[in-house]
Design an enzyme around this catalytic site. Structure first.
Site, PDB file in Angstrom:
ATOM      1  N   ARG A   1       0.773  -1.126  -0.040  1.00 18.06           N
ATOM      2  CA  ARG A   1      -0.022   0.060  -0.129  1.00 18.06           C
ATOM      3  C   ARG A   1       0.912   1.361   0.045  1.00 18.06           C
ATOM      4  O   ARG A   1       0.617   2.181  -0.528  1.00 18.06           O
ATOM      5  CB  ARG A   1      -0.902  -0.038   1.168  1.00 18.06           C
ATOM      6  CG  ARG A   1      -2.051   1.148   1.265  1.00 18.06           C
ATOM      7  CD  ARG A   1      -3.201   0.754   1.935  1.00 18.06           C
ATOM      8  NE  ARG A   1      -4.191   1.823   1.990  1.00 18.06           N
ATOM      9  CZ  ARG A   1      -4.321   2.802   2.809  1.00 18.06           C
ATOM     10  NH1 ARG A   1      -3.408   2.690   3.910  1.00 18.06           N
ATOM     11  NH2 ARG A   1      -5.150   3.773   2.819  1.00 18.06           N
TER      12      ARG A   1
ATOM     13  N   LYS B   1      10.631   6.418  14.795  1.00 21.41           N
ATOM     14  CA  LYS B   1      10.969   5.605  13.665  1.00 21.41           C
ATOM     15  C   LYS B   1      11.064   5.860  12.255  1.00 21.41           C
ATOM     16  O   LYS B   1      12.037   5.761  11.566  1.00 21.41           O
ATOM     17  CB  LYS B   1       9.813   4.337  13.522  1.00 21.41           C
ATOM     18  CG  LYS B   1       9.895   3.135  12.844  1.00 21.41           C
ATOM     19  CD  LYS B   1       9.526   3.256  11.248  1.00 21.41           C
ATOM     20  CE  LYS B   1       7.999   3.018  11.192  1.00 21.41           C
ATOM     21  NZ  LYS B   1       7.511   3.016   9.938  1.00 21.41           N
TER      22      LYS B   1
ATOM     23  N   PRO C   1      15.876   1.756  12.922  1.00 22.66           N
ATOM     24  CA  PRO C   1      14.400   2.111  13.180  1.00 22.66           C
ATOM     25  C   PRO C   1      13.909   0.934  13.827  1.00 22.66           C
ATOM     26  O   PRO C   1      13.787  -0.110  13.470  1.00 22.66           O
ATOM     27  CB  PRO C   1      13.967   2.330  11.633  1.00 22.66           C
ATOM     28  CG  PRO C   1      15.173   2.387  10.569  1.00 22.66           C
ATOM     29  CD  PRO C   1      16.442   1.800  11.512  1.00 22.66           C
TER      30      PRO C   1
ATOM     31  N   ASP D   1      10.397  -0.622  14.725  1.00 16.17           N
ATOM     32  CA  ASP D   1       8.807  -0.634  14.551  1.00 16.17           C
ATOM     33  C   ASP D   1       8.328  -1.986  15.071  1.00 16.17           C
ATOM     34  O   ASP D   1       9.072  -2.918  15.827  1.00 16.17           O
ATOM     35  CB  ASP D   1       8.523  -0.435  12.953  1.00 16.17           C
ATOM     36  CG  ASP D   1       9.118  -1.837  12.151  1.00 16.17           C
ATOM     37  OD1 ASP D   1       9.733  -2.584  12.759  1.00 16.17           O
ATOM     38  OD2 ASP D   1       8.746  -2.025  11.033  1.00 16.17           O
TER      39      ASP D   1
ATOM     40  N   HIS E   1       8.072  -4.847  13.993  1.00 14.98           N
ATOM     41  CA  HIS E   1       8.762  -6.260  13.335  1.00 14.98           C
ATOM     42  C   HIS E   1      10.187  -6.146  14.148  1.00 14.98           C
ATOM     43  O   HIS E   1      10.357  -7.234  14.624  1.00 14.98           O
ATOM     44  CB  HIS E   1       9.182  -5.937  12.026  1.00 14.98           C
ATOM     45  CG  HIS E   1       8.035  -5.872  10.975  1.00 14.98           C
ATOM     46  ND1 HIS E   1       7.430  -7.347  10.463  1.00 14.98           N
ATOM     47  CD2 HIS E   1       7.323  -5.334  10.253  1.00 14.98           C
ATOM     48  CE1 HIS E   1       6.346  -6.985   9.806  1.00 14.98           C
ATOM     49  NE2 HIS E   1       6.577  -5.775   9.629  1.00 14.98           N
TER      50      HIS E   1
ATOM     51  N   GLN F   1      20.396  -4.546  10.946  1.00 13.23           N
ATOM     52  CA  GLN F   1      19.035  -4.668  11.426  1.00 13.23           C
ATOM     53  C   GLN F   1      18.008  -5.141  10.260  1.00 13.23           C
ATOM     54  O   GLN F   1      17.097  -5.648  10.503  1.00 13.23           O
ATOM     55  CB  GLN F   1      18.632  -3.344  11.988  1.00 13.23           C
ATOM     56  CG  GLN F   1      16.989  -3.191  12.352  1.00 13.23           C
ATOM     57  CD  GLN F   1      16.426  -2.359  11.087  1.00 13.23           C
ATOM     58  OE1 GLN F   1      17.067  -1.787  10.579  1.00 13.23           O
ATOM     59  NE2 GLN F   1      15.300  -2.316  11.367  1.00 13.23           N
TER      60      GLN F   1
END
Length: 400
Positions: free
Chosen positions: A149, A260, A277, A279, A281, A324
């Site tokens: 999206r 983030k 970052p 988030d 996950h 990461q």
């Protein structure tokens, strides 16, 4: 360079895998088609493809002397202004090829058993060196969103507000819009009509701040001097060089930018490789693999956010953001499904032999025997084809 001429760089899949790097949520404008990846970078429509030993590239079309989306602080050297072909240099810059990725993977594997376990299935992932303005708007769109999206939203921004650069077949490709293009009075309402929701206000307001309130070159002034942008930036020697923490705090002043998003821009748009970052996950990874507790929350306090980032910086070092990204990719459902499918695609085959037997009294009986056989099956799951030998479950039984 001819617009239709393919050229190539010697590059193994462990040095760079575009199939993974361009799909793992860093950039949202690359379009895959017929084993090729296409995108407009700095006014030129590029097409890429890759085999085991080379990255192939060509310029499909380009504009003349494209300008940076957000001009540097003082002066800029436009590499293409004299008509010289600098496409290879652009590709090397964009994919950060100056870094030895094999050595970095080795370094992270030595310092982290979990990375050592996950990394072999996700080699060739590099952090892209993107334009900071594009990274900023792209990651504002990422709020409570998924990669598919976000890509659709970014495509709408380019189609409605970015300059047309060229076509591949009947598919049009636009460059990313400038802050000025997104700061008009009707932009917010139009973006809402296009399905951006609350992000429409953030995009329009941030574009207005960057284009009208911040000094020219403000975004580029936050860049890591060790990783300059595609258009070189000359910083006055009397000016104190920026730091990662300073860049992060400055970005937080913008509409729709939290910790983030600020770290995503620092890492992928401003060259601060230590930015991590965090988030949902990454929080899942921290909880599952690094003993960060079991609290089920999608909201992070500043202390929680900083503790996760600091832990990974202490574990992986100066380029923690790169490491990461490997674990982030491994945790994405789209990549995990492909990996799991490839690993669990077993084929159970049972062969049955039927024999006619004569008993002493002259009657006939049938004997059935199940036996083990080997089946060679070729399995292809969004990755190079592999061949596996699968054994059927062993079971022998005779019935009279």
């Amino acid at each position: 360079m001819s617009p239709i001429e393919w050229r190539k760089l010697p590059l193994s899949l462990t040095d760079l895998c575009i199939e993974t790097t361009l799909r793992c949520g860093q950039s949202f404008r690359w379009r895959g088609r017929d084993d090729k990846w296409n995108c407009v970078l700095y006014g030129r429509l590029l097409s890429l493809k890759q085999d085991k030993t080379h990255l192939h590239y060509k310029v499909v079309s380009s504009t003349i002397a494209p300008a940076a989306l957000t001009p540097p602080v003082t002066g800029k050297d436009q590499p293409n202004i004299n008509g010289d072909d600098d496409t290879e240099a652009l590709i090397r810059h964009y994919f950060n090829l100056k870094h030895d990725l094999t050595a970095l993977y080795d370094q992270w594997s030595k310092s982290d058993p979990n990375f050592r376990k996950k990394a072999p299935k996700f080699t060739g992932i590099r952090i892209l060196s993107q334009d900071p303005w594009e990274a900023l708007i792209g990651f504002i769109c990422s709020s409570n969103n998924n990669i598919s999206r976000i890509s659709q939203m970014v495509d709408k921004l380019c189609r409605h507000y970015g300059p047309l650069v060229g076509h591949i077949g009947d598919e049009a490709f636009h460059d990313f819009p400038t802050p000025q293009a997104l700061s008009g009075k009707k932009v917010e309402d139009h973006l809402r009509e296009l399905g951006f929701g609350y992000r429409a206000k953030y995009i329009a307001e941030t574009a207005r701040i960057v284009s009208e309130e911040k000094p020219e070159g403000w975004l580029e002034s936050l860049r890591n001097p060790e990783n300059p942008g595609w258009y070189s930036t000359k910083i006055d020697g009397a000016v104190e060089p920026p730091t990662y923490r300073h860049a992060h705090e400055e970005l937080l002043s913008l509409s729709g930018v939290g910790p983030k998003v600020a770290d995503c821009v620092c890492l992928m748009g401003l060259g601060w490789d230590e930015a991590v970052p965090v988030d949902t996950h990454v929080w899942q990874i921290a909880q599952r693999d690094y003993n960060f507790g079991k609290a089920k929350t999608k909201t992070f306090s500043k202390a929680m956010y900083d503790s996760v980032g600091d832990h990974f910086r202490n574990t992986w070092g100066k380029q923690a953001g790169w490491a990461q990204s490997v674990l982030f990719t491994a945790n994405l459902k789209s990549f995990k499904r492909a990996e799991d499918k490839a690993e669990t695609a077993h084929i159970k085959v049972e062969a049955e032999d039927v024999e006619n037997n004569i008993t002493p009294d002259g009657s006939k009986t049938r004997s059935r025997k199940r036996r083990q056989i080997e089946v060679v099956e070729t399995i292809k799951v969004d990755k190079p084809t592999t061949t596996k030998v699968v054994r059927a479950s062993k079971r022998i039984r005779t019935r009279g």
